[in-house]
Scaffold this active site. Sequence first.
Site, short mmCIF file in Angstrom:
data_model
loop_
_atom_site.label_atom_id
_atom_site.label_comp_id
_atom_site.label_asym_id
_atom_site.label_seq_id
_atom_site.Cartn_x
_atom_site.Cartn_y
_atom_site.Cartn_z
N SER A 26 0.59 -1.08 0.10
CA SER A 26 -0.27 0.09 0.11
C SER A 26 0.96 1.31 0.03
CB SER A 26 -1.14 -0.07 1.25
OG SER A 26 -0.24 0.29 2.20
N LYS A 27 -0.01 2.31 -0.01
CA LYS A 27 0.94 3.50 -0.34
C LYS A 27 1.87 3.97 1.06
CE LYS A 27 -3.13 5.45 -2.39
NZ LYS A 27 -3.98 4.11 -2.32
N ARG A 28 1.67 3.26 2.08
CA ARG A 28 2.47 3.26 3.42
C ARG A 28 3.99 2.98 3.17
NH1 ARG A 28 -1.20 4.46 8.23
NH2 ARG A 28 0.70 5.52 8.87
N ASP A 29 3.95 1.78 1.84
CA ASP A 29 5.21 1.00 1.81
C ASP A 29 6.16 2.05 0.78
OD1 ASP A 29 4.37 -1.03 3.35
OD2 ASP A 29 2.92 -1.56 1.70
N GLY A 30 6.29 3.08 0.70
CA GLY A 30 7.06 3.88 -0.15
C GLY A 30 6.32 4.04 -1.57
#
Length: 478
Positions: A250-254
């Site tokens: 997801s977006k949190r993973d860079g």
Amino acid sequence: MTVRVRIAPSPTGNLHIGTARTALFNWLYAKHNHGEFILRIEDTDQERSQDQYTQNILEGLKWLGIDYDSGPFFQTQRLEQYRAAVHLLLDQGLAYYCYCSEAELEQMREEQKAKKQAPRYDNRHRHLTKQQRTEFANAGRKPVIRFVIEEPRELTWLDLVRGDVTWNTRDLGGDIVIARVDDQGQVSLPLYNFAVVIDDIAMEITHVIRGEDHIANTAKQILIYEALGAEIPKFSHLPLILNAQGAKISKRDGATSVFEFQQMGYVPEAFNNYMVLLGWSDPNGREIFSPSEVAEVFEFERVNKSGARFDWDKLNWINSQYLHNMDPEILCDRLIPFWQAAGFNPNFERNWLIDLVKLIAPSLTVLTDAVDMARYLFIDNLEYTEEAIAILKAESVKPILIALAQALKDTPTLTPDSASSLIQSIAKSLNLKKGAIMKPLRCALSGDIHGPDLISSLLLLAQRGVAVTRIETALEIN
RNA sequence: GCCCCUAUCGUCUAGAGGCCUAGGACACAUCCCUUUCACGGAUGCGACGGGGAUUCGAAUUCCCCUAGGGGUACCA
């Protein structure tokens, strides 16, 4: 029968890595079978869909070189087809108007949850009388169209990746909403599961290749195919791309959008290559290959069932392999935009740039590495690292630099050979080791103690006419 | 909660009952090459989640457990 596959992204964000990989696998399967690949934009969610995202998806696919045979088609332009299909089901009693309010549904789900039951629609409006419907309508309630799901019923289909998958219709959560109704009482925008089926039928899709997160939808969609009397396509559900923690990326993973990888300096060849490796393996054990090469041998039998974690190290390695082996002319063209973005002026002679590219290419992992790596060759006012200053400050290096500057002035046409012998002879005359000359020279020329090959750097700087100046500037450091 | 799926080195994977003392790649370590940093080359490190069953023989088949993931919308 011609194989027809499609990629159906929704324009609710930039081209996602997962979408890109699904597109690539569809493309591979189409190419392998000399079939057709179709692009369809699923923009029925008017709240979230944006034109800029459609543009980004189109550009992203183009950048990756994933070309399609037809499309893009837009679902918002196909309203009439969906409407006709809804009425077909309505007329046969396979779909109905449901007047439940959101609050009512919410409350129902809360109660189910409290009783530790699976939240589901209880089909309460499936058999409304005409009078009841009129009453709801008169009360100002806006209906939706629900599709009747017969239950219980065991549904099994053959997934080309996973084998037999079985689902009981009782676990589908009740009759599903397939379309909304507008203020005029007309059937309007369809919902995902319905629009997909109508489009896949219309576009004669033979193989639905998509992410594993769609498995539950498959059962619902098969039911709709049946209700419409249409032929059911083959399904292939690809394993998901996981983050380092093993969860759906997801977006949190860079970086999650193709656009970001592009900006970070990854090349499409490497990106495609890596995405293929995430879940598929070559029967011959190759790891570096082009999509076309993969297409020749691509089969779903070799697609894994389990999710694959995204690994930056491997992507970086693959990218570096492509960069190291890339034609210098091509690499140069790809590097120029990054140099320009860094504020450098790469309008030097083409040959000079090509020499520069050849010099740094083996050290590149991503294109952006070339910015820092080539900075000392582009800029006019050199910056020095502390280590470089420490070396240049030493009294013992002054004579070396003076000798170097003089020797360079005396050597009008510098070649790799003459540069080497120039350093050799200075070492000899000052009774020093070659390394004792090279180190200060590197610091004076590049401002750093590490860097690309020194002789090549010297040549490049000399061609710009700044080699002597740099040495003289370094002499002034105290 | 319920449903579905999955399970080999840290990561991506090869493996379809004996070819497995489990192979390759990345990462990591060491050495070689080299004025430096890289590149390249060589070597090393390192795994079948647990328990049963079937079989002469199981990483491979079956069952249970465990763990992980996905789904469960008037999103797609």
